[in-house]
Design a protein around this motif. Structure first.
Motif, mmCIF file in Angstrom:
data_model
loop_
_atom_site.group_PDB
_atom_site.id
_atom_site.type_symbol
_atom_site.label_atom_id
_atom_site.label_comp_id
_atom_site.label_asym_id
_atom_site.label_seq_id
_atom_site.Cartn_x
_atom_site.Cartn_y
_atom_site.Cartn_z
ATOM 1 N N GLY A 228 17.281 -47.806 -61.707
ATOM 2 C CA GLY A 228 16.862 -46.543 -61.114
ATOM 3 C C GLY A 228 15.361 -46.369 -61.134
ATOM 4 N N LEU A 229 14.742 -46.862 -62.190
ATOM 5 C CA LEU A 229 13.289 -46.794 -62.291
ATOM 6 C C LEU A 229 12.633 -47.609 -61.179
ATOM 7 C CD1 LEU A 229 11.492 -45.367 -64.418
ATOM 8 C CD2 LEU A 229 11.238 -47.579 -65.541
ATOM 9 N N TYR A 230 13.159 -48.805 -60.943
ATOM 10 C CA TYR A 230 12.618 -49.663 -59.892
ATOM 11 C C TYR A 230 12.777 -49.026 -58.522
ATOM 12 C CZ TYR A 230 11.578 -53.768 -62.733
ATOM 13 O OH TYR A 230 11.011 -54.631 -63.644
ATOM 14 N N LEU A 231 13.835 -48.268 -58.330
ATOM 15 C CA LEU A 231 14.064 -47.630 -57.036
ATOM 16 C C LEU A 231 13.163 -46.422 -56.811
ATOM 17 C CD1 LEU A 231 17.974 -47.780 -56.926
ATOM 18 C CD2 LEU A 231 16.351 -49.216 -55.662
ATOM 19 N N GLN A 232 12.453 -46.005 -57.880
ATOM 20 C CA GLN A 232 11.577 -44.840 -57.768
ATOM 21 C C GLN A 232 10.128 -45.176 -58.124
ATOM 22 O OE1 GLN A 232 13.034 -41.077 -59.250
ATOM 23 N NE2 GLN A 232 15.154 -41.803 -59.319
ATOM 24 N N PHE A 233 9.709 -46.398 -57.815
ATOM 25 C CA PHE A 233 8.352 -46.823 -58.160
ATOM 26 C C PHE A 233 7.279 -45.907 -57.580
ATOM 27 C CE2 PHE A 233 8.609 -51.630 -59.341
ATOM 28 C CZ PHE A 233 8.921 -51.260 -60.638
ATOM 29 N N ASP A 234 7.538 -45.312 -56.408
ATOM 30 C CA ASP A 234 6.520 -44.482 -55.757
ATOM 31 C C ASP A 234 6.575 -43.026 -56.184
ATOM 32 O OD1 ASP A 234 5.587 -46.675 -54.322
ATOM 33 O OD2 ASP A 234 6.986 -46.323 -52.666
ATOM 34 N N ARG A 235 7.507 -42.707 -57.069
ATOM 35 C CA ARG A 235 7.652 -41.314 -57.499
ATOM 36 C C ARG A 235 6.456 -40.876 -58.344
ATOM 37 N NH1 ARG A 235 12.253 -39.025 -61.768
ATOM 38 N NH2 ARG A 235 11.020 -37.243 -62.472
ATOM 39 N N PRO A 236 5.802 -39.765 -57.989
ATOM 40 C CA PRO A 236 4.732 -39.239 -58.857
ATOM 41 C C PRO A 236 5.336 -38.467 -60.026
ATOM 42 C CG PRO A 236 4.942 -37.892 -56.893
ATOM 43 C CD PRO A 236 5.929 -39.014 -56.733
ATOM 44 N N LEU A 237 4.721 -38.605 -61.183
ATOM 45 C CA LEU A 237 5.214 -37.887 -62.353
ATOM 46 C C LEU A 237 4.564 -36.516 -62.443
ATOM 47 C CD1 LEU A 237 5.994 -40.899 -63.112
ATOM 48 C CD2 LEU A 237 5.946 -40.075 -65.461
ATOM 49 N N GLN A 238 5.361 -35.554 -62.917
ATOM 50 C CA GLN A 238 4.853 -34.203 -63.124
ATOM 51 C C GLN A 238 4.016 -34.148 -64.406
ATOM 52 O OE1 GLN A 238 5.464 -31.880 -60.695
ATOM 53 N NE2 GLN A 238 6.389 -33.676 -59.698
ATOM 54 N N ALA A 239 3.225 -33.114 -64.526
ATOM 55 C CA ALA A 239 2.302 -32.992 -65.667
ATOM 56 C C ALA A 239 3.057 -33.022 -66.997
ATOM 57 C CB ALA A 239 1.484 -31.713 -65.542
ATOM 58 N N GLU A 240 4.180 -32.319 -67.060
ATOM 59 C CA GLU A 240 4.917 -32.287 -68.332
ATOM 60 C C GLU A 240 5.544 -33.645 -68.644
ATOM 61 O OE1 GLU A 240 7.637 -30.502 -65.126
ATOM 62 O OE2 GLU A 240 5.513 -30.418 -65.720
ATOM 63 N N GLU A 241 5.921 -34.384 -67.617
ATOM 64 C CA GLU A 241 6.452 -35.727 -67.835
ATOM 65 C C GLU A 241 5.369 -36.664 -68.347
ATOM 66 O OE1 GLU A 241 9.959 -35.786 -64.430
ATOM 67 O OE2 GLU A 241 7.917 -36.360 -63.882
ATOM 68 N N LEU A 242 4.173 -36.541 -67.793
ATOM 69 C CA LEU A 242 3.053 -37.362 -68.256
ATOM 70 C C LEU A 242 2.703 -37.052 -69.707
ATOM 71 C CD1 LEU A 242 0.695 -37.262 -65.145
ATOM 72 C CD2 LEU A 242 1.860 -39.274 -66.069
ATOM 73 N N THR A 243 2.717 -35.779 -70.054
ATOM 74 C CA THR A 243 2.404 -35.392 -71.440
ATOM 75 C C THR A 243 3.423 -35.976 -72.409
ATOM 76 O OG1 THR A 243 1.350 -33.337 -70.722
ATOM 77 C CG2 THR A 243 2.115 -33.447 -73.003
ATOM 78 N N ALA A 244 4.699 -35.879 -72.050
ATOM 79 C CA ALA A 244 5.746 -36.413 -72.919
ATOM 80 C C ALA A 244 5.662 -37.931 -73.011
ATOM 81 C CB ALA A 244 7.116 -35.989 -72.396
ATOM 82 N N PHE A 245 5.372 -38.582 -71.907
ATOM 83 C CA PHE A 245 5.277 -40.040 -71.926
ATOM 84 C C PHE A 245 4.058 -40.490 -72.724
ATOM 85 C CE2 PHE A 245 4.220 -44.214 -69.976
ATOM 86 C CZ PHE A 245 5.375 -44.881 -70.347
ATOM 87 N N ARG A 246 2.947 -39.777 -72.576
ATOM 88 C CA ARG A 246 1.747 -40.130 -73.339
ATOM 89 C C ARG A 246 2.030 -40.093 -74.834
ATOM 90 N NH1 ARG A 246 -1.402 -36.249 -71.867
ATOM 91 N NH2 ARG A 246 -2.359 -37.305 -70.094
ATOM 92 N N ALA A 247 2.789 -39.109 -75.291
ATOM 93 C CA ALA A 247 3.122 -39.017 -76.716
ATOM 94 C C ALA A 247 3.928 -40.232 -77.156
ATOM 95 C CB ALA A 247 3.889 -37.730 -76.986
#
Length: 285
Positions: free
Chosen positions: A44-63
């Protein structure tokens, strides 16, 4: 990260960042961390390579990235590991189950198909006990550990895998084991010599529980304790099987022999490293 970060761009950056931190397979780990966060599988991740991440998703991933860059194990960040095809919750109270330990399960199944009672010593996440309970539905399993926190994790994993009715958990010191006699006793005990712990990988040294690692001055303390109690713990014809560290198999086999166990064997893992030692109490089972 005020500009647009797509899935692909974020994975590329994170994989390179992890590599610089000395983490092998950094791109794969980045994929696993992001897929879990977004509740996708890797396809599923590969199928959404062009998807932009939202600010809250970026914050959670950065952690998550910061935790992994400090060498916290991936499995603790995700809160999950797989063993014997069982999904297991893990946290820093328990060792992360390793594929090598599946050799212990394989050997227990080989010699103990007819076993009715099992003791798992130092159960940790419950991995070995639950794997054997799943494979042998008629088996009654006692699983012990000195850590109350580990026992809580193991009990949660039993519930998660619908095995709570088959496995009983209790707090016990491996030097003073009770119950039995058992047809089968298995253990993946602490076996790292105390002086060697400082040289372990940061993921192990700094995050996994020392109680489950420290095998004393020569790494053999737990095996001495198990061997000394083996005749009382095992039913006639019962088996004691243990996982061992590198270059420990012969010493453990000698301890088992001195304790009066017979039919001794050593089983290597798939890398050719001696991994499991077994011995049997004389008599008819």
């Amino acid at each position: 990260m005020s500009e647009t970060w797509t899935v692909l761009r974020l994975l590329d950056w994170t994989g390179e960042h992890f590599s610089k931190k000395g983490i092998e397979g950094g791109r794969r780990e980045a994929e696993l961390l992001l897929a879990d966060l977004l509740r996708l599988d890797r396809v599923g991740l590969y199928l959404q390579f062009d998807r932009p991440l939202q600010a809250e998703e970026l914050t959670a991933f950065r952690a998550r990235v910061e935790r992994r860059a400090r060498r916290e194990p991936l499995q603790y960040i995700l809160g999950e590991a797989e063993f014997w095809s069982l999904p297991l919750h893990v946290n820093p109270a328990v060792l992360i189950p390793r594929p090598d330990t599946e050799i212990l399960v394989e050997e227990a199944l080989r010699v103990g198909r007819a076993a009715r009672t099992l003791l798992d010593v130092g159960t940790g996440s419950g991995a070995v006990a639950l794997a054997l309970a799943r494979e042998l539905p008629g088996l009654r399993v006692d699983a012990v550990d000195l850590s109350e926190e580990a026992l809580a994790v193991a009990a949660e994993n039993a519930l998660r895998n619908d095995l709570s009715g088959q496995v009983a958990f209790r707090r016990e010191d491996l030097r003073e084991l009770t119950g039995g006699p058992f047809d089968l006793v298995v253990s993946n005990p602490p076996y790292i010599p105390a002086a060697d712990i400082a040289s372990l990988m940061p993921e192990v040294r700094d995050f996994e529980p020392r109680l489950a690692l420290d095998g004393g001055s020569d790494g053999l303390e737990a095996y001495r304790a198990l061997a000394a109690q083996s005749q009382g713990l095992l039913a006639p014809g019962g088996w004691l099987l243990v996982e061992v560290g590198i270059a420990q198999a012969e010493a453990v086999r000698a301890l088992f022999a001195a304790a009066g166990l017979g039919e001794l064997f050593i089983r290597p893992d798939y890398a050719g490293i001696d991994r499991v030692v077994g011995g049997r109490r004389p008599g008819q089972g």
